[in-house]
Design a protein around this motif. Structure first.
Motif, mmCIF file in Angstrom:
data_model
loop_
_atom_site.group_PDB
_atom_site.id
_atom_site.type_symbol
_atom_site.label_atom_id
_atom_site.label_comp_id
_atom_site.label_asym_id
_atom_site.label_seq_id
_atom_site.Cartn_x
_atom_site.Cartn_y
_atom_site.Cartn_z
ATOM 1 N N UNK A 25 -6.516 -8.258 12.156
ATOM 2 C CA UNK A 25 -5.856 -8.451 10.884
ATOM 3 C C UNK A 25 -4.407 -8.880 11.161
ATOM 4 N N UNK A 26 -3.979 -9.921 10.501
ATOM 5 C CA UNK A 26 -2.622 -10.404 10.723
ATOM 6 C C UNK A 26 -1.636 -9.548 9.933
ATOM 7 N N UNK A 27 -0.375 -9.734 10.251
ATOM 8 C CA UNK A 27 0.679 -8.986 9.581
ATOM 9 C C UNK A 27 0.709 -9.294 8.091
ATOM 10 N N UNK A 28 0.564 -10.565 7.736
ATOM 11 C CA UNK A 28 0.609 -10.938 6.316
ATOM 12 C C UNK A 28 -0.574 -10.379 5.541
ATOM 13 N N UNK A 29 -1.718 -10.306 6.168
ATOM 14 C CA UNK A 29 -2.883 -9.714 5.512
ATOM 15 C C UNK A 29 -2.645 -8.227 5.248
#
Length: 103
Positions: free
Chosen positions: A1-5
């Motif tokens: 999971x990315x930071x923005x997600x």
């Protein structure tokens, strides 16, 4: 999971709790125990936030320029000064203490 997600997911979760708070029926909020708990919980959370943000750094208790600035803000709050005056006076107090005393 990315930071923005993760940020967007957390934001949606917090927003959903706020919306759910508006959906609580008035009949629940009119009960004296519920309204008393809600008012006391608000004060307790604000006091905890003040203690953590005002007197700790890196998990340790630190007495620095924030303490006197909080005292100035509390005195101005007691005398019902406008919010912007309180913020400017507390900021100036902290800045002057850091300038002249170095902490």
């Amino acid at each position: 999971m990315t930071l923005w997600t993760a940020i967007l997911s957390a934001s949606l979760l917090v927003f959903s709790w706020k919306i759910l708070g508006y959906m609580v029926p008035q009949s629940v909020l009119r009960h004296p125990p519920a309204s008393r708990v809600a008012s006391l919980l608000t004060v307790a959370l604000l006091a905890a936030l003040l203690g953590v943000q005002g007197f700790t750094t890196g998990g340790e208790i630190v007495l620095d320029a924030r303490g006197p600035a909080l005292i100035v803000a509390a005195v101005l709050l007691y005398f019902r000064a406008p919010f912007i005056v309180m913020v400017v006076a507390a900021s100036a107090t902290a800045a002057l203490i850091r300038l002249f005393l170095g902490f």
